[in-house]
Write a protein that holds these residues in place. Structure first.
Motif, mmCIF file in Angstrom:
data_model
loop_
_atom_site.group_PDB
_atom_site.id
_atom_site.type_symbol
_atom_site.label_atom_id
_atom_site.label_comp_id
_atom_site.label_asym_id
_atom_site.label_seq_id
_atom_site.Cartn_x
_atom_site.Cartn_y
_atom_site.Cartn_z
ATOM 1 N N ALA A 504 -3.208 17.903 57.841
ATOM 2 C CA ALA A 504 -2.851 17.353 56.512
ATOM 3 C C ALA A 504 -4.115 17.197 55.671
ATOM 4 N N THR A 505 -3.981 17.456 54.374
ATOM 5 C CA THR A 505 -5.135 17.328 53.460
ATOM 6 C C THR A 505 -5.239 15.933 52.865
ATOM 7 N N ALA A 506 -4.173 15.130 53.002
ATOM 8 C CA ALA A 506 -4.180 13.771 52.434
ATOM 9 C C ALA A 506 -3.770 12.780 53.505
ATOM 10 N N THR A 507 -4.234 11.544 53.337
ATOM 11 C CA THR A 507 -3.880 10.481 54.272
ATOM 12 C C THR A 507 -2.475 9.987 53.975
ATOM 13 N N PRO A 508 -1.618 9.881 55.008
ATOM 14 C CA PRO A 508 -0.259 9.379 54.770
ATOM 15 C C PRO A 508 -0.303 7.935 54.255
ATOM 16 N N ARG A 509 0.733 7.551 53.562
ATOM 17 C CA ARG A 509 0.810 6.175 53.077
ATOM 18 C C ARG A 509 1.146 5.235 54.229
ATOM 19 N N LEU A 510 0.698 3.993 54.094
ATOM 20 C CA LEU A 510 0.963 2.990 55.118
ATOM 21 C C LEU A 510 2.459 2.822 55.352
ATOM 22 N N GLN A 511 2.810 2.535 56.562
ATOM 23 C CA GLN A 511 4.191 2.319 57.016
ATOM 24 C C GLN A 511 5.069 3.567 56.918
ATOM 25 N N SER A 512 4.442 4.725 56.629
ATOM 26 C CA SER A 512 5.230 5.969 56.632
ATOM 27 C C SER A 512 5.551 6.351 58.079
ATOM 28 N N GLU A 513 6.636 7.065 58.238
ATOM 29 C CA GLU A 513 7.064 7.454 59.592
ATOM 30 C C GLU A 513 6.216 8.615 60.108
ATOM 31 N N ALA A 537 -2.225 1.282 60.024
ATOM 32 C CA ALA A 537 -3.469 1.099 59.273
ATOM 33 C C ALA A 537 -4.237 2.410 59.298
ATOM 34 N N THR A 538 -5.065 2.670 58.281
ATOM 35 C CA THR A 538 -5.851 3.896 58.220
ATOM 36 C C THR A 538 -7.204 3.746 58.904
ATOM 37 N N ARG A 539 -7.480 2.549 59.447
ATOM 38 C CA ARG A 539 -8.724 2.301 60.155
ATOM 39 C C ARG A 539 -8.421 1.637 61.501
ATOM 40 N N GLY A 540 -9.439 1.655 62.348
ATOM 41 C CA GLY A 540 -9.315 0.978 63.617
ATOM 42 C C GLY A 540 -9.438 -0.521 63.442
ATOM 43 N N LEU A 541 -9.255 -1.269 64.553
ATOM 44 C CA LEU A 541 -9.324 -2.723 64.474
ATOM 45 C C LEU A 541 -10.715 -3.222 64.088
ATOM 46 N N ASP A 542 -11.730 -2.439 64.409
ATOM 47 C CA ASP A 542 -13.094 -2.837 64.059
ATOM 48 C C ASP A 542 -13.584 -2.171 62.782
ATOM 49 N N GLY A 543 -12.654 -1.583 62.025
ATOM 50 C CA GLY A 543 -13.013 -0.949 60.759
ATOM 51 C C GLY A 543 -13.436 0.497 60.883
ATOM 52 N N ASP A 544 -13.273 1.097 62.052
ATOM 53 C CA ASP A 544 -13.667 2.498 62.259
ATOM 54 C C ASP A 544 -12.793 3.401 61.389
ATOM 55 N N GLU A 545 -13.429 4.124 60.447
ATOM 56 C CA GLU A 545 -12.679 4.973 59.531
ATOM 57 C C GLU A 545 -12.242 6.297 60.160
ATOM 58 N N GLY A 546 -12.756 6.604 61.359
ATOM 59 C CA GLY A 546 -12.358 7.854 62.018
ATOM 60 C C GLY A 546 -11.075 7.722 62.809
ATOM 61 N N ARG A 547 -10.518 6.508 62.864
ATOM 62 C CA ARG A 547 -9.305 6.287 63.646
ATOM 63 C C ARG A 547 -8.232 5.618 62.791
ATOM 64 N N ALA A 548 -7.029 6.023 63.008
ATOM 65 C CA ALA A 548 -5.890 5.367 62.365
ATOM 66 C C ALA A 548 -5.125 4.594 63.426
ATOM 67 N N ARG A 549 -4.577 3.429 63.030
ATOM 68 C CA ARG A 549 -3.807 2.621 63.975
ATOM 69 C C ARG A 549 -2.331 2.898 63.784
ATOM 70 N N LEU A 550 -1.679 3.168 64.916
ATOM 71 C CA LEU A 550 -0.247 3.480 64.900
ATOM 72 C C LEU A 550 0.538 2.349 65.556
ATOM 73 N N GLN A 551 1.753 2.177 65.050
ATOM 74 C CA GLN A 551 2.689 1.265 65.705
ATOM 75 C C GLN A 551 3.728 2.147 66.405
ATOM 76 N N ILE A 552 3.501 2.377 67.706
ATOM 77 C CA ILE A 552 4.324 3.334 68.443
ATOM 78 C C ILE A 552 4.177 3.057 69.934
ATOM 79 N N GLU A 553 5.196 3.274 70.700
ATOM 80 C CA GLU A 553 5.130 3.088 72.152
ATOM 81 C C GLU A 553 5.110 4.458 72.825
ATOM 82 N N THR A 554 4.007 4.778 73.445
ATOM 83 C CA THR A 554 3.843 6.080 74.101
ATOM 84 C C THR A 554 3.530 5.884 75.585
ATOM 85 N N LEU A 555 3.476 6.999 76.302
ATOM 86 C CA LEU A 555 3.111 6.996 77.718
ATOM 87 C C LEU A 555 1.764 7.700 77.884
#
Length: 636
Positions: A504-513, A537-555
């Motif tokens: 993707a060329t753009a960052t998805p909007r928050l709370q998007s699926e 969130a578009t950043r990690g818990l410590d403000g890392d801009e290279g990581r996005a935080r997801l709300q998802i349950e994975t294995l």
């Protein structure tokens, strides 16, 4: 005529009139040569004491020569040899229940031979054929003249030489012992300790001319086994074979003439055969599989039938196993079996693979086991075998495989039924009673281009001896970023994935699926699973801009899988859950963002492709789209 005297002094000084008897028909009289002398003429030229001794010897001569003639006629059927006395006695006890003429001897090599006999030379070959045909003795049993047999150990309590053929008699030189002419002959004087008379090169070559082509080939095989011969096994004794014989003689402390004597040939063959003696090679006919083949019957025993296999498991800790293959089918079924066999633990991934239209061969070399598999289709059925052994037995088992292959025979056009006996336990990692080879860990990855380069997590890389993508393709690490937790792999051979990631060329909007495509259950399922969540969130818990935080349950198996927006563009790659003292909620996961991967992809020489945008995909369409670019990455 008493004898023909041979003038030879064997490099030893002798007193005037001294003599040496090297056999009952060969005399040495210092350096004189006496030929064609009658008994009276010969006797009148000798001292009185010597005449008395010769008269006594002449009286013993008929009995001794008769004993020698009988001894020379006596031969044995050697059936087994074992490295230890305990093993040999155990096998002798077993054979004694079926044969009244079992004998056991210690051999010159230090092994312990079991032999049936004695037989006369004329009837031994016929008896050998009959016993082999009746499967009463091992197929590699052979006729032995007993020259390498030493002290008997069976039957229990056997003393002396027993019925063992006696070598030629010898009498010590008068230099060493002068008999008392007036003293009666003692048993020791009448029958001295035997001494084997070595053949001259001329006698050895004359004896060699009587060898059959099979005998000559057996000698070449034995020389090859000992490491002295590396040419063709053709029965022709050319320069290569002569050099090998000379090298063998030198290594054993003999004079290197290049022509083996009868005793040297027998010693070479005894030592060679002794290596295989404890395997109990014998023909086995399996009625269920309709297969007949020579097997190491002392090492394996029938276990069970689980179509398409008949299992012969190891009798001891040798690790040797034999599996007969028997199923109906033609070329297409053979191709399927070829693929299935390579998933089994008994066929390690390292080794040669070959398949023609009507047969295939698989070899496998692993740290703990090695194996050989061969199968062919003929007359509407597939027949073959697998043999498994420990790596340290490779040299012996290569010869055993040759024997098994040459003896293999289908005894009918039928094959194992689809179901036979009790159904084995139904497990995902078992196939017809055999363990399927499975990776130690599997994670997900995403194709990056048409060559098959794959982006995945570093979690599984450090403990692997082998990495594969898509199950069968070996892969190498070409770049990794441990801080980010991602690596780029490239296959060892070029691949052609159906599709690959377009970021993707753009960052998805928050709370998007968002949806993650991954092999949630590792290698259990053939296709990836779609798991849905949202962008927290578009950043990690410590403000890392290279990581996005997801709300998802994975294995765990989902790690490395691509994260998609609703249009099918890749917005990131799911990262493995980091080890931490902090226990985050199960639905908190992180994904590496595309802009954070640019340096890693550049290092790997991969150009990222960008998505052009498009319509929203239905869940079904998104699943198909994701499956084409999501790949299983396995650690072995």
């Amino acid at each position: 005529m008493i004898a023909t005297a041979v003038a030879k002094n064997a490099g030893r000084r002798c007193k005037p009139g001294a003599y040496r008897v090297t056999s009952v028909r060969e005399f040495t009289l210092c350096s004189r040569t006496v030929r064609q002398m009658t008994a009276p003429t010969f006797a009148t030229r000798l001292p009185a004491a010597l005449r008395v001794l010769l008269i006594a010897l002449s009286l013993l001569l008929p009995a001794v020569t008769g004993h020698m003639a009988r001894a020379q006629e006596a031969v044995w059927l050697q059936i087994e040899a074992h490295p230890t006395l305990a093993e040999a006695e155990q096998r002798a006890r077993a054979y004694a229940g079926a044969f009244p003429n079992v004998n056991g001897f210690r051999m010159a090599s230090g092994w312990y031979a079991l032999a049936l006999g004695p037989y006369n030379a004329a009837g031994a070959a016929a008896e050998l054929r009959n016993l082999r045909a009746g499967l009463l003795i091992p197929s590699d049993s052979y006729v032995s003249d007993g020259s390498l047999y030493r002290e008997p150990f069976w039957p229990a309590g056997a003393q002396g030489l027993g019925a063992r053929p006696a070598p030629p008699v010898s009498v010590q030189s008068l230099d060493e012992a002068t008999p008392d002419a007036d003293a009666p002959a003692t048993p020791e004087q009448a029958a001295p300790i035997p001494e084997v008379i070595e053949e001259t090169p001329q006698q050895a070559r004359a004896a060699e001319r009587d060898l059959t082509r099979q005998d000559r080939m057996a000698l070449q095989e034995a020389l090859q086994w000992e490491g002295f011969y590396a040419s063709a096994i053709d029965g022709a004794f050319g320069a290569g074979t002569r050099n090998a014989m000379g090298a063998y003689q030198a290594a054993m402390g003999y004079t290197p003439t290049g022509v083996l004597t009868t005793a040297q040939r027998q010693e070479l063959l005894e030592n060679y055969r002794a290596v295989f003696a404890d395997l109990g090679l014998a023909s086995v006919m399996d009625e269920a599989a309709q297969i007949e083949m020579i097997m190491p019957t002392d090492k394996v025993a029938f276990a069970d039938v689980t179509p398409p296999f008949v299992h012969y498991d190891s009798r001891d800790d040798s690790g040797i196993r034999v599996i007969l293959i028997s199923q109906s089918g033609g070329r297409s079924a053979l191709a399927g079996l070829y693929n299935v066999m390579q998933t089994l633990e008994i066929v390690p991934p390292e080794g040669e693979r070959s398949r023609s239209g009507d047969s295939f061969t698989l070899t496998g070399q692993g740290d703990d086991l090695e194996s050989y598999t061969w199968a062919r289709t003929e007359g509407g059925s597939i027949k073959g075998f697998t043999v498994v052994w420990k790596p340290e037995d490779r040299r012996v088992m290569q010869r055993v495989i040759e024997t098994m292959q040459q003896s293999f025979r289908s005894t009918g056009s039928g094959a194992l039924a689809d179901v036979a006996g009790d159904e084995p336990e139904e497990r995902i990692d078992l196939l017809a009673g055999l363990q399927i080879r499975r990776p130690t860990m599997s994670r997900s990855g995403v194709y990056l281009d048409r060559s098959g380069a794959v982006l995945t997590v570093t979690e599984l890389l450090d403990s692997c001896e082998r990495l594969t993508i898509a199950g069968d393709y070996d892969a190498q690490i070409v770049a990794r970023d441990d801080a980010l937790g991602l690596a780029v792999l490239k296959p060892s051979q070029r691949m052609s994935p159906v599709s690959y990631a377009r970021f993707a060329t753009a960052t998805p909007r928050l709370q998007s699926e968002l949806a993650v495509s991954g092999f949630s259950y590792e290698d259990v399922l053939d296709l990836p699973v779609m798991t849905y969540g949202t962008l927290a969130a578009t950043r990690g818990l410590d403000g890392d801009e290279g990581r996005a935080r997801l709300q998802i349950e994975t294995l765990p198996g989902d790690a490395g899988g691509p994260v998609f927006d609703s249009e099918g563009a890749v917005t990131g790659v799911l990262l493995a859950r980091a080890d931490s003292d902090r226990q985050l909620p199960e639905n908190v996961m992180f994904a590496a963002r595309p802009d954070a991967m640019s340096a890693l992809l550049a290092e790997a020489g991969v150009s990222a492709s960008m998505a052009e945008g498009g319509a929203t995909l239905t869940p079904t369409a998104l699943s198909r789209h994701a499956a084409d670019m999501t790949v299983l990455v396995s650690c072995w």
